[in-house]
Design a protein around this motif. Structure first.
Motif, mmCIF file in Angstrom:
data_model
loop_
_atom_site.group_PDB
_atom_site.id
_atom_site.type_symbol
_atom_site.label_atom_id
_atom_site.label_comp_id
_atom_site.label_asym_id
_atom_site.label_seq_id
_atom_site.Cartn_x
_atom_site.Cartn_y
_atom_site.Cartn_z
ATOM 1 N N LEU A 61 -4.594 -14.553 130.180
ATOM 2 C CA LEU A 61 -3.144 -14.730 130.290
ATOM 3 C C LEU A 61 -2.646 -14.719 131.732
ATOM 4 O O LEU A 61 -1.517 -15.095 131.992
ATOM 5 N N GLY A 62 -3.451 -14.249 132.670
ATOM 6 C CA GLY A 62 -3.051 -14.235 134.067
ATOM 7 C C GLY A 62 -1.960 -13.238 134.397
ATOM 8 O O GLY A 62 -1.152 -13.470 135.291
ATOM 9 N N LEU A 63 -1.915 -12.111 133.688
ATOM 10 C CA LEU A 63 -0.863 -11.115 133.900
ATOM 11 C C LEU A 63 -1.304 -9.954 134.787
ATOM 12 O O LEU A 63 -0.458 -9.311 135.420
ATOM 13 N N ILE A 64 -2.601 -9.650 134.806
ATOM 14 C CA ILE A 64 -3.103 -8.590 135.679
ATOM 15 C C ILE A 64 -4.338 -9.091 136.418
ATOM 16 O O ILE A 64 -4.949 -10.088 136.025
ATOM 17 N N GLU A 65 -4.648 -8.404 137.500
ATOM 18 C CA GLU A 65 -5.853 -8.749 138.252
ATOM 19 C C GLU A 65 -6.564 -7.465 138.662
ATOM 20 O O GLU A 65 -5.938 -6.430 138.871
ATOM 21 N N ALA A 66 -7.871 -7.571 138.738
ATOM 22 C CA ALA A 66 -8.702 -6.453 139.183
ATOM 23 C C ALA A 66 -9.104 -6.707 140.626
ATOM 24 O O ALA A 66 -9.495 -7.816 140.982
ATOM 25 N N ARG A 67 -8.953 -5.691 141.459
ATOM 26 C CA ARG A 67 -9.354 -5.783 142.864
ATOM 27 C C ARG A 67 -10.265 -4.612 143.185
ATOM 28 O O ARG A 67 -10.158 -3.550 142.582
ATOM 29 N N ARG A 68 -11.113 -4.807 144.173
ATOM 30 C CA ARG A 68 -11.962 -3.718 144.654
ATOM 31 C C ARG A 68 -11.086 -2.691 145.368
ATOM 32 O O ARG A 68 -10.156 -3.040 146.087
ATOM 33 N N SER A 69 -11.395 -1.439 145.170
ATOM 34 C CA SER A 69 -10.666 -0.371 145.827
ATOM 35 C C SER A 69 -10.964 -0.402 147.322
ATOM 36 O O SER A 69 -12.126 -0.537 147.722
ATOM 37 N N PRO A 70 -9.942 -0.263 148.178
ATOM 38 C CA PRO A 70 -10.193 -0.241 149.613
ATOM 39 C C PRO A 70 -10.953 1.022 150.043
ATOM 40 O O PRO A 70 -11.667 1.001 151.033
ATOM 41 N N GLU A 71 -10.818 2.106 149.272
ATOM 42 C CA GLU A 71 -11.501 3.355 149.605
ATOM 43 C C GLU A 71 -12.961 3.372 149.155
ATOM 44 O O GLU A 71 -13.801 3.985 149.787
ATOM 45 N N ASP A 72 -13.238 2.719 148.014
ATOM 46 C CA ASP A 72 -14.590 2.754 147.450
ATOM 47 C C ASP A 72 -14.905 1.369 146.896
ATOM 48 O O ASP A 72 -14.352 0.975 145.865
ATOM 49 N N HIS A 73 -15.769 0.642 147.574
ATOM 50 C CA HIS A 73 -16.044 -0.742 147.185
ATOM 51 C C HIS A 73 -16.664 -0.864 145.795
ATOM 52 O O HIS A 73 -16.685 -1.933 145.216
ATOM 53 N N ARG A 74 -17.135 0.240 145.208
ATOM 54 C CA ARG A 74 -17.696 0.214 143.857
ATOM 55 C C ARG A 74 -16.630 0.336 142.785
ATOM 56 O O ARG A 74 -16.850 -0.012 141.631
ATOM 57 N N ALA A 75 -15.449 0.822 143.155
ATOM 58 C CA ALA A 75 -14.376 1.062 142.191
ATOM 59 C C ALA A 75 -13.461 -0.155 142.074
ATOM 60 O O ALA A 75 -13.315 -0.939 143.012
ATOM 61 N N THR A 76 -12.829 -0.288 140.916
ATOM 62 C CA THR A 76 -11.898 -1.378 140.636
ATOM 63 C C THR A 76 -10.506 -0.809 140.417
ATOM 64 O O THR A 76 -10.356 0.238 139.784
#
Length: 160
Positions: free
Chosen positions: A90-105
């Motif tokens: 649906l294009g309503l949310i997006e997942a990004r890598r956490s700036p603090e921990d590159h393993r987290a979303t």
């Protein structure tokens, strides 16, 4: 004096004192249906949780909404641009890598997601959508299926 059992319609919403709110809620649901005719309540709950907590981790969404991680992942996938093998997202949310921990979303609303949530909230608060509201970015085309319910006459600013 006769009294009606607690389960009767007259006790469900006393004298419909909240009628204007019910009408606004119905309108907001109709607006949401222009985005997705069959959005499950779980997806709406995830969407509103991400709106309330920008940058939230999927695991935290699961705790707040009361869903298993697999259900959160499935709902996030459907709400994102990616979707599943059978349908586009649906294009309503997006997942990004956490700036603090590159393993987290971290999860965020897209521009389209912000427009959808803002418009629904405006409807619930009794405000109409601003006429100069920016058009939502188009979502990927979804396969067409027979509608399960008659189409509504309400058009929202993000309708395709």
């Amino acid at each position: 004096m006769t009294t009606e059992p607690q389960g009767t319609a007259s006790h469900a919403v006393p004298q419909l004192k909240r009628r204007p709110m019910l009408v606004r809620l119905t309108t907001a649901i109709q607006q949401l249906r222009t985005v997705s005719r069959e959005m499950p309540i779980q997806q709406l709950h995830v969407l509103l949780t991400v709106a309330a907590h920008p940058g939230i981790a999927p695991a935290k969404v699961g705790k707040l909404v009361g869903l298993e991680q697999s259900s959160v992942s499935r709902n996030v996938l459907s709400l994102s641009r990616t979707g599943s093998k059978a349908t586009a997202g649906l294009g309503l949310i997006e997942a990004r890598r956490s700036p603090e921990d590159h393993r987290a979303t971290c999860l965020f609303l897209t521009d389209r997601g912000r427009l959808v949530v803002t418009t629904m909230l405006g409807t619930l608060e009794g405000r109409s959508a601003p006429q100069d509201a920016p058009a939502a970015p188009p979502a990927p085309v979804q396969p067409v299926s027979a509608p399960s319910v008659a189409p509504t006459k309400t058009r929202s600013p993000w309708a395709r």
